[in-house]
Design a protein around this motif. Structure first.
Motif, PDB file in Angstrom:
ATOM      1  N   UNK A  49       0.795  -1.113   0.125  1.00 41.36           N
ATOM      2  CA  UNK A  49       0.043  -0.080   0.080  1.00 41.36           C
ATOM      3  C   UNK A  49       0.856   1.221  -0.172  1.00 41.36           C
ATOM      4  N   UNK A  50       1.900   1.274   0.860  1.00 35.37           N
ATOM      5  CA  UNK A  50       3.036   2.537   0.903  1.00 35.37           C
ATOM      6  C   UNK A  50       3.485   2.759  -0.425  1.00 35.37           C
ATOM      7  N   UNK A  59      -1.020   6.711  -6.040  1.00 35.43           N
ATOM      8  CA  UNK A  59      -2.011   6.427  -7.078  1.00 35.43           C
ATOM      9  C   UNK A  59      -3.168   6.071  -6.300  1.00 35.43           C
ATOM     10  N   UNK A  60      -4.115   7.049  -5.572  1.00 38.06           N
ATOM     11  CA  UNK A  60      -4.945   6.525  -4.793  1.00 38.06           C
ATOM     12  C   UNK A  60      -6.223   5.486  -5.396  1.00 38.06           C
ATOM     13  N   UNK A 111      -8.073  -0.081  -4.909  1.00 39.63           N
ATOM     14  CA  UNK A 111      -8.298  -1.202  -5.258  1.00 39.63           C
ATOM     15  C   UNK A 111      -7.403  -2.618  -4.789  1.00 39.63           C
ATOM     16  N   UNK A 112      -6.210  -2.099  -4.468  1.00 41.32           N
ATOM     17  CA  UNK A 112      -5.120  -3.229  -3.514  1.00 41.32           C
ATOM     18  C   UNK A 112      -5.820  -3.208  -2.161  1.00 41.32           C
ATOM     19  N   UNK A 113      -6.368  -2.403  -1.556  1.00 37.82           N
ATOM     20  CA  UNK A 113      -6.996  -2.205  -0.318  1.00 37.82           C
ATOM     21  C   UNK A 113      -8.108  -3.216  -0.264  1.00 37.82           C
ATOM     22  N   UNK A 142      -8.475  -7.194   1.279  1.00 40.75           N
ATOM     23  CA  UNK A 142      -9.572  -7.430   2.375  1.00 40.75           C
ATOM     24  C   UNK A 142     -10.326  -8.682   1.807  1.00 40.75           C
ATOM     25  N   UNK A 143     -10.505  -8.919   0.700  1.00 40.00           N
ATOM     26  CA  UNK A 143     -10.994 -10.093   0.077  1.00 40.00           C
ATOM     27  C   UNK A 143     -10.275 -11.250   0.423  1.00 40.00           C
ATOM     28  N   UNK A 144      -8.774 -10.959   0.563  1.00 45.19           N
ATOM     29  CA  UNK A 144      -7.933 -12.139   1.003  1.00 45.19           C
ATOM     30  C   UNK A 144      -7.807 -12.402   2.205  1.00 45.19           C
TER      31      UNK A 144
END
Length: 86
Positions: free
Chosen positions: A25-26, A31-32, A37-39, A43-45
């Motif tokens: 994330x850092x 690129x918000x 999307x990564x966040x 969470x899904x994982x």
């Protein structure tokens, strides 16, 4: 054969996973959209978000004038994290 994993090994693996998630994330904080999307993927994982993760994303969203998304994520954070984590 059954293989037993100690509680401390599981905790260590979870901590490593969370630390790797924080680094990822850092790395993408400028690129918000990608960051969010990564966040969501983490969470899904099954990665439990931390206050540090939420702060990073909310700050990035605010800096890019995505106030509505930042507010929604803040509300999610308040529901997700326990009072002792905030």
């Amino acid at each position: 054969p059954l293989r037993f994993v100690t509680h401390s090994k599981i905790q260590t693996k979870i901590l490593v996973l969370v630390e790797n998630a924080k680094r990822l994330l850092e790395k993408n904080k400028s690129n918000p959209t990608k960051l969010l999307t990564l966040f969501q993927k983490l969470q899904r994982e099954g990665v439990q978000p931390t206050l540090q993760m939420y702060n990073l994303i909310i700050t990035s969203l605010l800096e890019s004038d995505q106030r509505d998304t930042a507010t929604a994520l803040f509300k999610d954070m308040k529901k997700t994290l326990s009072p002792s984590e905030t």
